[in-house]
Design a protein around this motif. Sequence first.
Motif, PDB file in Angstrom:
ATOM      1  N   PRO A  97       0.827  -1.215   0.000  1.00  0.00           N
ATOM      2  CA  PRO A  97       0.000   0.000   0.000  1.00  0.00           C
ATOM      3  C   PRO A  97       0.859   1.262   0.000  1.00  0.00           C
ATOM      4  O   PRO A  97       2.091   1.193   0.059  1.00  0.00           O
ATOM      5  CB  PRO A  97      -0.773  -0.132   1.309  1.00  0.00           C
ATOM      6  N   CYS A  98       0.187   2.415  -0.012  1.00  0.00           N
ATOM      7  CA  CYS A  98       0.928   3.685  -0.071  1.00  0.00           C
ATOM      8  C   CYS A  98       1.553   4.051   1.266  1.00  0.00           C
ATOM      9  O   CYS A  98       2.523   4.801   1.315  1.00  0.00           O
ATOM     10  CB  CYS A  98      -0.002   4.812  -0.536  1.00  0.00           C
ATOM     11  N   ARG A  99       0.992   3.539   2.364  1.00  0.00           N
ATOM     12  CA  ARG A  99       1.456   3.787   3.732  1.00  0.00           C
ATOM     13  C   ARG A  99       1.111   5.189   4.251  1.00  0.00           C
ATOM     14  O   ARG A  99       1.428   5.512   5.389  1.00  0.00           O
ATOM     15  CB  ARG A  99       2.969   3.569   3.877  1.00  0.00           C
ATOM     16  N   LYS A 118      -2.939   4.477   7.566  1.00  0.00           N
ATOM     17  CA  LYS A 118      -2.591   4.978   8.894  1.00  0.00           C
ATOM     18  C   LYS A 118      -3.520   4.441   9.981  1.00  0.00           C
ATOM     19  O   LYS A 118      -3.133   4.384  11.152  1.00  0.00           O
ATOM     20  CB  LYS A 118      -2.604   6.504   8.889  1.00  0.00           C
ATOM     21  N   SER A 119      -4.726   4.056   9.597  1.00  0.00           N
ATOM     22  CA  SER A 119      -5.661   3.512  10.585  1.00  0.00           C
ATOM     23  C   SER A 119      -5.582   1.995  10.678  1.00  0.00           C
ATOM     24  O   SER A 119      -6.372   1.366  11.389  1.00  0.00           O
ATOM     25  CB  SER A 119      -7.097   3.940  10.250  1.00  0.00           C
ATOM     26  N   GLY A 120      -4.641   1.380   9.958  1.00  0.00           N
ATOM     27  CA  GLY A 120      -4.423  -0.057  10.067  1.00  0.00           C
ATOM     28  C   GLY A 120      -5.231  -0.912   9.119  1.00  0.00           C
ATOM     29  O   GLY A 120      -5.232  -2.136   9.246  1.00  0.00           O
ATOM     30  N   ARG A 121      -5.916  -0.281   8.167  1.00  0.00           N
ATOM     31  CA  ARG A 121      -6.710  -1.060   7.208  1.00  0.00           C
ATOM     32  C   ARG A 121      -6.141  -0.864   5.795  1.00  0.00           C
ATOM     33  O   ARG A 121      -6.830  -0.491   4.857  1.00  0.00           O
ATOM     34  CB  ARG A 121      -8.184  -0.659   7.268  1.00  0.00           C
ATOM     35  N   TYR A 122      -4.857  -1.171   5.673  1.00  0.00           N
ATOM     36  CA  TYR A 122      -4.146  -0.884   4.427  1.00  0.00           C
ATOM     37  C   TYR A 122      -4.647  -1.684   3.238  1.00  0.00           C
ATOM     38  O   TYR A 122      -4.387  -1.331   2.083  1.00  0.00           O
ATOM     39  CB  TYR A 122      -2.633  -1.088   4.605  1.00  0.00           C
ATOM     40  N   ASN A 123      -5.415  -2.752   3.495  1.00  0.00           N
ATOM     41  CA  ASN A 123      -5.976  -3.511   2.373  1.00  0.00           C
ATOM     42  C   ASN A 123      -6.992  -2.697   1.575  1.00  0.00           C
ATOM     43  O   ASN A 123      -7.317  -3.042   0.436  1.00  0.00           O
ATOM     44  CB  ASN A 123      -6.626  -4.800   2.870  1.00  0.00           C
TER      45      ASN A 123
END
Length: 349
Positions: A95-97, A103-108
């Motif tokens: 992901p872009c990070r 940033k909220s932990g749902r990078y999927n």
Amino acid sequence: MADTNLTAILYKKDDLRLEDKKIPEPGPGQVQLCMKEVGICGSDVHYWTHGEIGDFVVKAPMILGHEASGVVSKLGQGVTSLKVGDRVAIEPGVPCRRCHYCKSGRYNLCADMKFCATPPYDGNLARFYVHDADFCYKLPDHVSFEEGALLEPLAVGVHACNRGGVGLGNKVLICGAGPIGIVNLLVARARGAAEVVITDLDQSRLDFAKTMGASAVIKVSSKDPKVTAAQVEEVLGEPADITIECSGAPPSIRTAIYATKSGGCVVLVGLGPDLIELPVVNASVREVDIRGIFRYVNCYPTALAMVASGKVNVKPLVTHRYTLEQTIEAFEAAKRGEGVKIMISCVRK
């Protein structure tokens, strides 16, 4: 043909070729990988036979493969978490990070996700491949490369069971006994589900599911989802606490809702038609939650721990093995629906 970096490239629908490519060099934060094992996923076959999946369309040549493991062969600038020679499993989505979802932990859910073998991004069915180091996970010596590649589908099971809240003592229904149904079975069992019932149209798949730990299996014989739901309730003694739907077939999704207890949860894993007629009022008045999943998020460490600890045995999933040179033959076998999981060895013989 020269074989510096033999690579499986999909040019368009029904046009899969093996070609030699330059060995890619790792950029900052990346590692070069000497690929070892790559599993064939249903999405790989679908791109080959249809040229698209939903909005993802193959418009330019694309390297296939995303269920993979390899050995670190070169480090990019700034990489300190890995060293040359490390055996790793590859989480295929980077992901872009930087966005809200990352940033909220749902990078999927990242809109800028670069996922292997999803247009326009290349996969890793090749001799060599480069990937971001922080999405490569070291494999303990006793975990094989095949098991490392199988962490990808296993992570789907981990995420689905997380979304459904599968835990100790739950009665779980899994609709669909294909590879994804089986990994959900394995994860549900490892998380303490008391009973796991699995449905399918294919008796051979159900027989395999039984050997992998299913409490009971149900061969779907009626087109009426309420009939199948009644069979599930008869087997479990009551409706399921949680249902994980892995087929994507509309009748099966309807069964999932009817077969889940009031206050329970249905997790949609399988992807079917865009528009589906569902008994929404039935779900609503009984407070049956319907949750989707998209790939997985923060699940690779858990999947690896399950395999490394021996709590989950994924080895029986691999029923067919081919070499990279036999890629076309392997995809033909996958298209015919042979076996459970087909694995391709990328090691030069």
